[in-house]
Design a protein around this motif. Structure first.
Motif, PDB file in Angstrom:
ATOM      1  N   VAL A 245       0.836  -1.138   0.117  1.00 38.40           N
ATOM      2  CA  VAL A 245      -0.271   0.027  -0.093  1.00 38.40           C
ATOM      3  C   VAL A 245       1.162   1.165  -0.055  1.00 38.40           C
ATOM      4  CG1 VAL A 245      -1.704   1.303   1.351  1.00 38.40           C
ATOM      5  CG2 VAL A 245      -1.835  -1.081   1.080  1.00 38.40           C
ATOM      6  N   PRO A 246       0.826   2.178  -1.098  1.00 38.33           N
ATOM      7  CA  PRO A 246       1.534   3.303  -1.042  1.00 38.33           C
ATOM      8  C   PRO A 246       1.194   4.180   0.185  1.00 38.33           C
ATOM      9  CG  PRO A 246       0.881   2.786  -3.453  1.00 38.33           C
ATOM     10  CD  PRO A 246       0.217   1.827  -2.452  1.00 38.33           C
ATOM     11  N   ALA A 247       2.096   4.782   1.171  1.00 38.19           N
ATOM     12  CA  ALA A 247       1.692   5.502   2.046  1.00 38.19           C
ATOM     13  C   ALA A 247       2.647   6.474   2.403  1.00 38.19           C
ATOM     14  CB  ALA A 247       1.798   4.569   3.317  1.00 38.19           C
ATOM     15  N   VAL A 248       2.330   7.527   2.601  1.00 37.15           N
ATOM     16  CA  VAL A 248       3.334   8.759   3.200  1.00 37.15           C
ATOM     17  C   VAL A 248       2.843   8.835   4.650  1.00 37.15           C
ATOM     18  CG1 VAL A 248       3.786  11.121   3.176  1.00 37.15           C
ATOM     19  CG2 VAL A 248       3.014   9.909   0.952  1.00 37.15           C
ATOM     20  N   VAL A 249       3.814   8.535   5.635  1.00 40.91           N
ATOM     21  CA  VAL A 249       3.618   8.518   6.980  1.00 40.91           C
ATOM     22  C   VAL A 249       4.482   9.624   7.759  1.00 40.91           C
ATOM     23  CG1 VAL A 249       4.036   7.383   9.100  1.00 40.91           C
ATOM     24  CG2 VAL A 249       3.209   5.943   7.183  1.00 40.91           C
ATOM     25  N   LEU A 250       3.992  10.565   8.036  1.00 38.71           N
ATOM     26  CA  LEU A 250       4.495  11.934   8.670  1.00 38.71           C
ATOM     27  C   LEU A 250       4.142  11.894  10.104  1.00 38.71           C
ATOM     28  CD1 LEU A 250       3.462  14.237   5.790  1.00 38.71           C
ATOM     29  CD2 LEU A 250       5.603  13.244   6.130  1.00 38.71           C
ATOM     30  N   PRO A 251       5.207  12.610  10.778  1.00 42.58           N
ATOM     31  CA  PRO A 251       4.777  13.029  12.380  1.00 42.58           C
ATOM     32  C   PRO A 251       3.767  13.968  12.451  1.00 42.58           C
ATOM     33  CG  PRO A 251       6.819  13.990  11.665  1.00 42.58           C
ATOM     34  CD  PRO A 251       6.555  13.058  10.701  1.00 42.58           C
ATOM     35  N   PHE A 252       3.823  15.040  11.341  1.00 36.89           N
ATOM     36  CA  PHE A 252       2.867  16.038  11.442  1.00 36.89           C
ATOM     37  C   PHE A 252       2.526  16.431  10.120  1.00 36.89           C
ATOM     38  CE2 PHE A 252       1.333  20.328  12.169  1.00 36.89           C
ATOM     39  CZ  PHE A 252       0.246  20.108  13.204  1.00 36.89           C
ATOM     40  N   VAL A 253       1.508  16.785   9.678  1.00 33.98           N
ATOM     41  CA  VAL A 253       1.022  17.248   8.108  1.00 33.98           C
ATOM     42  C   VAL A 253       1.106  18.797   8.185  1.00 33.98           C
ATOM     43  CG1 VAL A 253      -0.751  17.177   6.370  1.00 33.98           C
ATOM     44  CG2 VAL A 253      -0.150  15.085   7.578  1.00 33.98           C
ATOM     45  N   GLU A 254       1.924  19.383   7.493  1.00 39.40           N
ATOM     46  CA  GLU A 254       1.898  20.708   7.850  1.00 39.40           C
ATOM     47  C   GLU A 254       0.733  21.348   6.658  1.00 39.40           C
ATOM     48  OE1 GLU A 254       3.300  22.631   9.860  1.00 39.40           O
ATOM     49  OE2 GLU A 254       4.885  21.151  10.839  1.00 39.40           O
ATOM     50  N   ASP A 255       0.743  20.668   5.675  1.00 45.72           N
ATOM     51  CA  ASP A 255      -0.059  20.994   4.403  1.00 45.72           C
ATOM     52  C   ASP A 255      -1.452  20.429   4.601  1.00 45.72           C
ATOM     53  OD1 ASP A 255      -1.184  22.045   2.243  1.00 45.72           O
ATOM     54  OD2 ASP A 255       0.433  21.572   0.719  1.00 45.72           O
ATOM     55  N   MET A 256      -2.173  20.683   5.562  1.00 46.99           N
ATOM     56  CA  MET A 256      -3.510  20.252   5.935  1.00 46.99           C
ATOM     57  C   MET A 256      -4.488  20.555   4.513  1.00 46.99           C
ATOM     58  SD  MET A 256      -5.110  18.302   7.826  1.00 46.99           S
ATOM     59  CE  MET A 256      -4.013  18.308   9.397  1.00 46.99           C
ATOM     60  N   PRO A 257      -4.506  21.705   3.954  1.00 42.01           N
ATOM     61  CA  PRO A 257      -5.517  21.568   2.888  1.00 42.01           C
ATOM     62  C   PRO A 257      -5.258  20.779   1.869  1.00 42.01           C
ATOM     63  CG  PRO A 257      -4.872  23.878   3.701  1.00 42.01           C
ATOM     64  CD  PRO A 257      -4.135  22.752   4.536  1.00 42.01           C
ATOM     65  N   ALA A 258      -4.024  20.500   1.388  1.00 44.37           N
ATOM     66  CA  ALA A 258      -3.564  19.339   0.603  1.00 44.37           C
ATOM     67  C   ALA A 258      -3.987  18.103   0.769  1.00 44.37           C
ATOM     68  CB  ALA A 258      -2.022  19.657   0.154  1.00 44.37           C
ATOM     69  N   ALA A 259      -3.698  17.575   2.222  1.00 44.32           N
ATOM     70  CA  ALA A 259      -3.962  16.220   2.623  1.00 44.32           C
ATOM     71  C   ALA A 259      -5.363  16.095   2.618  1.00 44.32           C
ATOM     72  CB  ALA A 259      -3.440  16.271   4.082  1.00 44.32           C
ATOM     73  N   LEU A 260      -6.170  16.973   2.894  1.00 38.67           N
ATOM     74  CA  LEU A 260      -7.874  16.911   3.168  1.00 38.67           C
ATOM     75  C   LEU A 260      -8.327  16.846   1.488  1.00 38.67           C
ATOM     76  CD1 LEU A 260      -8.918  19.229   6.009  1.00 38.67           C
ATOM     77  CD2 LEU A 260      -9.064  16.775   5.850  1.00 38.67           C
ATOM     78  N   SER A 261      -7.735  17.689   0.618  1.00 35.35           N
ATOM     79  CA  SER A 261      -8.237  17.539  -0.742  1.00 35.35           C
ATOM     80  C   SER A 261      -7.710  16.243  -1.326  1.00 35.35           C
ATOM     81  CB  SER A 261      -7.510  18.926  -1.505  1.00 35.35           C
ATOM     82  OG  SER A 261      -8.248  20.220  -1.139  1.00 35.35           O
ATOM     83  N   ALA A 262      -6.712  15.648  -1.153  1.00 37.08           N
ATOM     84  CA  ALA A 262      -6.228  14.594  -1.479  1.00 37.08           C
ATOM     85  C   ALA A 262      -7.084  13.318  -1.149  1.00 37.08           C
ATOM     86  CB  ALA A 262      -4.828  14.178  -1.298  1.00 37.08           C
ATOM     87  N   SER A 263      -7.676  13.339   0.095  1.00 35.80           N
ATOM     88  CA  SER A 263      -8.386  12.343   0.535  1.00 35.80           C
ATOM     89  C   SER A 263      -9.950  11.933  -0.043  1.00 35.80           C
ATOM     90  CB  SER A 263      -8.612  12.160   1.965  1.00 35.80           C
ATOM     91  OG  SER A 263      -9.088  13.343   2.410  1.00 35.80           O
TER      92      SER A 263
END
Length: 411
Positions: A245-263
């Motif tokens: 499963v391709p995954a980006v695992v981060l301690p903290f997501v700085e770009d929340m607008p992009a993370a939400l739009s991607a999901s």
């Protein structure tokens, strides 16, 4: 005009304060904002990164702690109020905004002693102890949910919604996925456990990665594991890689607008800031309320989203491997249901919430200093932008009064 934003500790308290600060400066470009928090809270890192000055006090919480730590917390409170009074006296704000978290208490009490107008902002459906007490001495209370009204006095409580950072939902989906190095068309899950991460979600997804990957062909994941959770993050990376499963695992997501739009779907705790951002982005969610959240406020928050049709709620005790795979698999395989849930979540959004809170700040200053002219943009308190006061029930003020009385002679 100068405002002081007091509180923090977690993103749920801090990010609404940052949203209000940004809205205030858009309306008052010559104004200024200062934050007050603790050295251990998220505000110590995030506030300077956002370009605002931050002062710190030493104070500890009371709820969810053993009796010895509660006694220690009470002993440090007078010194914290003295320190807060010094900060208030030095900065001389026109109004103080309390955003919850235990750092807000001493600052708001010091403001009351010094005669500075007070507004508090409550993010949750069930208020925390700090805001329940401070609501008795605040001139105005902004609430995000109508169900919070009963904890605060009538005539001073306003339904404003929950302020959230700007730009949510503004990133095009393909571009958002590109920013995380993900495929543009593949089903995408975003997992986050709040600003501090969540061990339960991390361990659950590490176990579920393989079965979920088989249930949802092409699945890819963005996962916020939480700062300092390096062992859990490494386990997640290994589990996702093993499952293909391709995954980006981060301690903290700085770009929340992009993370939400991607999901396509978000799996998250049910903190107030998370829900506000989900609503503004119009993202469907599977919510797992934190079992030990003070006064059960995350469960109450999640219930609001579930009742509206924007979320499925799984109680933490019910978060089994089978339940996770069945729930996430069914949703990620049903685009029609995801779209309907996203629209329902979006109907909970209040994009003008930060401006409504600024309205209340301006009203508080205008009331305290009637000769001071405050120039405001459209939709401000002068035009009724903050809304009507909400209904109430009684809340006992004894602790707040005792705290003020105890330190009055020390400031």
């Amino acid at each position: 005009m100068k405002i002081m934003v007091a509180g923090g500790g977690t993103g749920g308290h801090l990010y609404p304060g940052l949203a209000v600060a940004a809205a205030f400066l858009r309306r008052h470009p010559d104004g200024s904002v200062v934050f007050v928090g603790t050295k251990t809270g998220i505000e110590a890192r995030v506030v300077p990164e956002q370009g605002y000055p931050v002062e710190t006090i030493r104070v500890e919480g009371l709820v969810g702690r053993g009796w010895m730590r509660q006694v220690r917390s009470l002993f440090v409170l007078p010194a914290a109020v003295v320190r807060a009074a010094s900060i208030v006296g030095r900065h001389r704000p026109d109004v103080v905004l309390g955003v919850g978290g235990y750092a807000a208490g001493p600052v708001v009490l010091a403001a009351r002693i010094k005669g500075v107008p007070i507004v508090i902002q409550e993010q949750n459906a069930v208020p925390g102890l700090t805001n329940r007490l401070l609501g008795r001495i605040a001139g105005r209370i902004a609430v995000a949910y109508r169900s919070a009204n009963r904890w605060f006095p009538s005539g001073r409580t306003y339904l404003t919604g929950n302020p959230a950072r700007s730009g949510l939902g503004s990133v095009e989906r393909r571009d958002a996925r590109r920013r995380f190095g993900l495929a543009p068309e593949a089903p995408t899950l975003f997992v986050l456990g709040g600003s501090r991460g969540a061990r339960v979600l991390n361990e659950n997804m590490a176990e579920a990665a393989g079965p979920l990957g088989r249930a949802v062909p092409g699945l890819q994941v963005i996962h916020q594991a939480g700062p300092g959770r390096n062992h859990e993050a490494d386990a997640l990376r290994g589990a996702y890689a093993k499952a293909g499963v391709p995954a980006v695992v981060l301690p903290f997501v700085e770009d929340m607008p992009a993370a939400l739009s991607a999901s396509d779907l978000v799996m998250a705790r049910a903190g107030a800031a998370t829900l506000s951002e989900l609503a503004l982005a119009g993202r469907p969610a599977v919510l797992v309320p934190y079992l030990f959240a003070a006064h059960g406020h995350q469960t109450a928050n999640a219930r609001e989203a579930s009742t509206a049709g924007g979320a499925v709620v799984i109680d933490q005790d019910d978060l089994t491997l089978l339940r996770t795979v069945e729930t996430l698999g069914a949703l990620l395989s049903d685009s029609g249901r995801l779209n309907a849930m996203g629209r329902a979540m979006g109907r909970l959004a209040r994009p003008d919430a930060a401006d409504r809170v600024v309205d209340l700040l301006e009203e508080a200053v205008r009331e305290a200093r009637p000769r001071v002219e405050i120039t405001s943009g459209p939709g401000t308190a002068a035009s009724g932008g903050a809304g009507e006061p909400q209904a109430r029930s009684e809340n006992h003020p004894v602790m707040a009064v005792m705290a003020v009385t105890a330190v009055r002679g020390k400031v």
